[in-house]
Design an enzyme around this catalytic site. Structure first.
Site, PDB file in Angstrom:
ATOM      1  N   CYS A  16      -4.594  -1.619  -1.742  1.00 53.47           N
ATOM      2  CA  CYS A  16      -4.851  -0.199  -1.986  1.00 53.47           C
ATOM      3  C   CYS A  16      -5.809  -0.091  -3.166  1.00 53.47           C
ATOM      4  O   CYS A  16      -5.528  -0.624  -4.248  1.00 53.47           O
ATOM      5  CB  CYS A  16      -3.524   0.477  -2.316  1.00 53.47           C
ATOM      6  SG  CYS A  16      -3.657   2.166  -2.902  1.00 53.47           S
ATOM      7  N   ASN A  17      -6.928   0.557  -2.954  1.00 52.83           N
ATOM      8  CA  ASN A  17      -7.912   0.698  -4.037  1.00 52.83           C
ATOM      9  C   ASN A  17      -7.379   1.564  -5.166  1.00 52.83           C
ATOM     10  O   ASN A  17      -7.613   1.277  -6.341  1.00 52.83           O
ATOM     11  CB  ASN A  17      -9.191   1.350  -3.513  1.00 52.83           C
ATOM     12  CG  ASN A  17      -9.974   0.446  -2.586  1.00 52.83           C
ATOM     13  OD1 ASN A  17     -10.934  -0.182  -2.995  1.00 52.83           O
ATOM     14  ND2 ASN A  17      -9.569   0.361  -1.341  1.00 52.83           N
TER      15      ASN A  17
ATOM     16  N   TYR B  51      -1.163   8.436  -2.857  1.00 51.86           N
ATOM     17  CA  TYR B  51      -1.378   8.099  -4.273  1.00 51.86           C
ATOM     18  C   TYR B  51      -2.589   8.854  -4.836  1.00 51.86           C
ATOM     19  O   TYR B  51      -2.652   9.166  -6.010  1.00 51.86           O
ATOM     20  CB  TYR B  51      -1.663   6.602  -4.421  1.00 51.86           C
ATOM     21  CG  TYR B  51      -0.446   5.703  -4.333  1.00 51.86           C
ATOM     22  CD1 TYR B  51       0.848   6.222  -4.235  1.00 51.86           C
ATOM     23  CD2 TYR B  51      -0.606   4.313  -4.355  1.00 51.86           C
ATOM     24  CE1 TYR B  51       1.942   5.374  -4.149  1.00 51.86           C
ATOM     25  CE2 TYR B  51       0.494   3.468  -4.283  1.00 51.86           C
ATOM     26  CZ  TYR B  51       1.763   3.990  -4.174  1.00 51.86           C
ATOM     27  OH  TYR B  51       2.837   3.157  -4.106  1.00 51.86           O
TER      28      TYR B  51
ATOM     29  N   ASP C 120       0.876  -1.195   0.000  1.00 54.90           N
ATOM     30  CA  ASP C 120       0.000   0.000   0.000  1.00 54.90           C
ATOM     31  C   ASP C 120       0.901   1.228   0.000  1.00 54.90           C
ATOM     32  O   ASP C 120       2.104   1.139   0.230  1.00 54.90           O
ATOM     33  CB  ASP C 120      -0.919  -0.012   1.241  1.00 54.90           C
ATOM     34  CG  ASP C 120      -1.894   1.181   1.273  1.00 54.90           C
ATOM     35  OD1 ASP C 120      -2.311   1.643   0.187  1.00 54.90           O
ATOM     36  OD2 ASP C 120      -2.226   1.661   2.372  1.00 54.90           O
TER      37      ASP C 120
ATOM     38  N   CYS D 121     -11.220   2.885   0.160  1.00 56.90           N
ATOM     39  CA  CYS D 121      -9.807   3.192   0.375  1.00 56.90           C
ATOM     40  C   CYS D 121      -9.441   2.392   1.609  1.00 56.90           C
ATOM     41  O   CYS D 121     -10.162   2.443   2.618  1.00 56.90           O
ATOM     42  CB  CYS D 121      -9.609   4.681   0.622  1.00 56.90           C
ATOM     43  SG  CYS D 121      -7.935   5.102   1.171  1.00 56.90           S
ATOM     44  N   THR D 122      -8.331   1.663   1.538  1.00 56.48           N
ATOM     45  CA  THR D 122      -8.008   0.761   2.652  1.00 56.48           C
ATOM     46  C   THR D 122      -7.666   1.524   3.938  1.00 56.48           C
ATOM     47  O   THR D 122      -7.682   0.947   5.014  1.00 56.48           O
ATOM     48  CB  THR D 122      -6.860  -0.184   2.271  1.00 56.48           C
ATOM     49  OG1 THR D 122      -5.766   0.591   1.752  1.00 56.48           O
ATOM     50  CG2 THR D 122      -7.323  -1.192   1.233  1.00 56.48           C
TER      51      THR D 122
HETATM   52  N1  DGL Z   1      -4.820   3.235   0.774  1.00 51.49           N
HETATM   53  C1  DGL Z   1      -5.019   3.736  -0.519  1.00 51.49           C
HETATM   54  C2  DGL Z   1      -6.336   3.315  -1.147  1.00 51.49           C
HETATM   55  O1  DGL Z   1      -6.865   2.316  -0.833  1.00 51.49           O
HETATM   56  C3  DGL Z   1      -4.574   5.049  -0.990  1.00 51.49           C
HETATM   57  C4  DGL Z   1      -4.304   6.193  -0.116  1.00 51.49           C
HETATM   58  C5  DGL Z   1      -3.468   7.201  -0.857  1.00 51.49           C
HETATM   59  O2  DGL Z   1      -2.264   6.937  -0.970  1.00 51.49           O
HETATM   60  O3  DGL Z   1      -4.014   8.212  -1.323  1.00 51.49           O
HETATM   61  O4  DGL Z   1      -6.878   3.957  -1.985  1.00 51.49           O
END
Ligand code: DGL
Length: 266
Positions: free
Chosen positions: A77-78, A45, A13, A191-192
């Site tokens: 991570c989504n 991200y 992630d 989002c995780t």
């Molecule tokens: N944990 C991530 C997700 O599931 C992303 C968080 C990020 O880096 O913006 O989307």
């Protein structure tokens, strides 16, 4: 596939969000050795472009896979999954499990037919999400909202910080203000990082709104794909970070409670 019992599962992630997947995985595969990789040098991200995310995630997972020789990789991570899952599958020779917004279970659960979805900016604009909506939520209303502030809040909470209630209220109020928003009875945490704020979100949305995330489904999928394989984990699991190790400062208690050794650099 013939795998060594000590061969790890790699969870990846941008930060600590994937620990919500780890928590679910640990319940179904307690003996599995896990290497958790947090790309803290790339966090967040959600505000990056598709090209930046795809290049970063595919490159890092290729290098991590060479170094750690995992039996399976999970993009916990989504944002990374909805953008780069196909690309990563092309690069790695092992099974790759992605994390995609739990629209299917939410659609099965909703009684009002109105589902909220909270994710990162990058996730909510993906065609991947449009496809999930068309496939599983036909005839339902899916209202999407981006909440980049919650990623930071979840990172801070796991380091012992307090969560600003205004951030949570903004998400709840933003969804409620959309046409049909007052009918939301199911909220997809896409989002995780967000299940780490489950308590705060549940309090703001109230008992009539069910919070849904994909962690348990992902854990079950990993267990399915590794069925029949032997597992023997060492005394601790490993937590590696990109960038300075100091980026993991404050996480000591959260990591120790989950059976990780001290953070290591990648
Ligand atoms: N944990 C991530 C997700 O599931 C992303 C968080 C990020 O880096 O913006 O989307």
């Amino acid at each position: 596939m013939n795998v060594e019992a000590s061969s790890p599962i790699l969870l990846f992630d941008s930060g600590v969000g994937g620990l919500t997947v780890y928590d679910a995985l640990r319940k179904v595969l307690p003996q599995a050795a896990v290497i958790y990789a947090a790309d803290l040098a790339g966090l967040p991200y959600g505000t990056k472009t598709e090209a930046q995310i795809a290049a970063r995630v595919a490159g890092l997972l290729g290098r991590m896979s060479e170094r750690f020789r995992p039996r399976l990789a999970c993009i916990a991570c989504n944002t990374a999954s909805t953008i780069a899952l196909g690309m990563v599958r092309d690069v790695l020779e092992i099974p790759v499990v992605g994390t995609v917004p739990a629209i299917k279970p939410a659609a099965a659960l909703t009684r009002t037919g109105t589902i909220g979805l909270v994710g990162t900016d990058a996730t909510i604009r993906q065609a991947y999400v449009d496809d999930l909506e068309a496939k599983f939520a036909k005839g339902k209303r899916l209202l999407r909202i981006a909440a980049p502030g919650l990623v930071e809040a979840a990172e801070a909470k796991l380091r012992g910080g307090t969560v600003d209630p205004a951030l949570i209220a903004e998400v709840q109020g933003g969804l409620a203000a959309m046409p049909g928003g007052s009918g939301i009875d199911t909220l997809v945490l896409a989002c995780t990082h967000f299940p780490l704020l489950g308590q705060e979100l549940a309090a703001a949305f109230g008992p009539e709104v069910a919070l849904v995330d994909g962690a348990q489904g992902i854990a079950r999928r990993i267990a399915q794909l590794t069925e029949g394989q032997d597992f023997a984990r060492g005394s601790t699991n490993r937590f590696v970070v990109t960038g300075p190790i100091a980026g993991a400062a404050g996480l000591e208690a959260a990591l120790a409670a989950r059976g990780f050794g001290p953070a290591e650099g990648f």
